[in-house]
Enzyme design. Structure first.
Site, mmCIF file in Angstrom:
data_model
loop_
_atom_site.group_PDB
_atom_site.id
_atom_site.type_symbol
_atom_site.label_atom_id
_atom_site.label_comp_id
_atom_site.label_asym_id
_atom_site.label_seq_id
_atom_site.Cartn_x
_atom_site.Cartn_y
_atom_site.Cartn_z
ATOM 1 N N ASP A 190 0.852 -1.183 0.000
ATOM 2 C CA ASP A 190 0.000 0.000 0.000
ATOM 3 C C ASP A 190 0.886 1.229 0.000
ATOM 4 O O ASP A 190 1.906 1.281 0.704
ATOM 5 C CB ASP A 190 -0.902 -0.011 1.227
ATOM 6 N N SER A 200 -12.305 4.845 -6.273
ATOM 7 C CA SER A 200 -12.834 5.733 -7.320
ATOM 8 C C SER A 200 -14.306 5.549 -7.663
ATOM 9 O O SER A 200 -14.732 5.924 -8.752
ATOM 10 C CB SER A 200 -12.007 5.539 -8.594
ATOM 11 N N TYR A 221 -15.744 11.182 -3.196
ATOM 12 C CA TYR A 221 -14.696 10.821 -4.144
ATOM 13 C C TYR A 221 -14.104 12.075 -4.778
ATOM 14 O O TYR A 221 -12.882 12.287 -4.754
ATOM 15 C CB TYR A 221 -15.267 9.896 -5.217
ATOM 16 N N PHE A 243 -29.488 4.026 -14.465
ATOM 17 C CA PHE A 243 -29.849 4.715 -13.228
ATOM 18 C C PHE A 243 -30.267 6.157 -13.497
ATOM 19 O O PHE A 243 -29.457 7.001 -13.849
ATOM 20 C CB PHE A 243 -28.674 4.690 -12.242
#
Length: 336
Positions: free
Chosen positions: A52, A79, A143, A210
């Site tokens: 990481d 993201s 985000y 959507f």
């Protein structure tokens, strides 16, 4: 010299690595925690560290092992807009805190050029389209907020430590390497184009669109799409811009043409020759009506020329990947 690619096993990062290895003479080092990336997306003999970027001990080890690294390309971030609305603290931790931890290490080494994968989500609900880099930045989801904060952190890092940066704000990404060798493979897919193509392959019964009440001609979101190979080219050009003494700045990357979700669906039907059943669903929180990039600055300053600037070309390349990898990277045995 070498380029350190953070998040290089992910969808866009792997296309960047491929571009560097096939289109330039640069050596490449990759760091990825494989939370969303795939080791199979990278060459077997590539220097790779499963770590990481917030792990400072691991990052110091990478810099010590590769003193030839003289630039960083950063693709390592969470993201997903909808997920960020449900887990805002996780996004600020992974994206913003992760960058801070990494910069605390980077500042101690003679590496002063950073190309950053940003997003059009920093603009929020723009008051006009196409969107230029100077537009007001008022993100409407964690985000986008995390990415905007990361851009601000990098600006202060330059003031204090001389680390210069280019932030590349891009819009929806679609497509794959045209030969179908690498592509988009998320464990829990949320992106429209791969979902549509999974329906075309019979892996899903239908695709959900959507929202049908947005302020657009057909009521569905309009987005500007860009191909990952074109993004890779832009990152390379941005690094050249910094190396030639360019000032830290941001560039929008997009086709400058908007397509609604229903238009994407129709394009996929054309390309695949499949019916692709669809249904309308409720809006997702945090989604703006329309986002279209003005990428004139990148085209003029960097000389960026997208090769895949039609939605049919993007979907055609994605379709090549899905047909050759129906189960993603799991379609073929891992060599590792």
């Amino acid at each position: 010299m070498a380029i350190l690619v953070l998040g290089g096993a992910g969808y866009i990062g792997s296309h960047m690595v491929d571009y560097l290895l096939t289109q330039t003479d640069q050596s490449v080092v990759v760091v990825d925690n494989l939370s969303t990336g795939h080791r199979e997306a990278l060459p077997e003999d590539l220097p790779f560290y499963q770590a990481d970027m917030a792990d400072q001990k691991a990052m110091r080890h990478v810099f010590e092992q590769h003193p030839d690294v003289d630039a960083v390309m950063h693709f390592a971030a969470s993201s997903l807009v909808a997920e960020s609305m449900a887990k805002p603290l996780a996004y600020f931790d992974n994206n913003l805190v992760g960058l801070v931890k990494f910069l605390e290490v980077m500042k101690d080494y003679p590496v002063k050029d950073l190309i950053f994968s940003s997003t059009a989500a920093v603009y929020g609900l723009p008051d006009a389209n196409p969107i230029t880099e100077e537009r007001q930045k008022t993100p409407i989801n964690p985000y986008g907020e995390s990415k905007l904060m990361m851009e601000k952190v990098m600006a202060w890092a330059e003031t204090a430590y001389g680390i210069r940066h280019v932030a590349l704000r891009y819009f929806n990404v679609a497509g794959a390497k045209p030969d179908g060798s690498i592509g988009e493979d998320h464990r829990c897919e949320t992106h429209l184009v791969p979902i549509i193509l999974q329906v075309a392959q019979g892996q899903r019964p239908e695709v959900a669109i959507f929202g049908q009440d947005y302020a657009t001609p057909d009521g569905t979101n309009i987005r500007d799409y860009v191909h990952p190979v074109d993004l890779a080219q832009a990152h390379w050009l941005a690094l050249g811009y910094l190396k030639e003494g360019g000032a830290s700045t941001a560039f929008n990357l997009g086709s400058s043409t908007g397509f609604s979700n229903l238009e994407i669906l129709e394009a996929a039907r054309r390309v695949t020759g499949q019916a692709i059943p669809a249904c309308l669903a409720e809006r997702r929180p945090g989604d703006p009506d329309t986002l279209i990039a003005c990428s004139q600055k990148a085209r003029q300053t960097l000389g960026w020329r997208p090769q895949y600037d039609t939605i049919d070309a993007m979907i055609q390349s994605a379709w090549a990947w899905h047909k050759s990898h129906p189960q993603g990277y799991a379609s073929k045995p891992s060599p590792f």
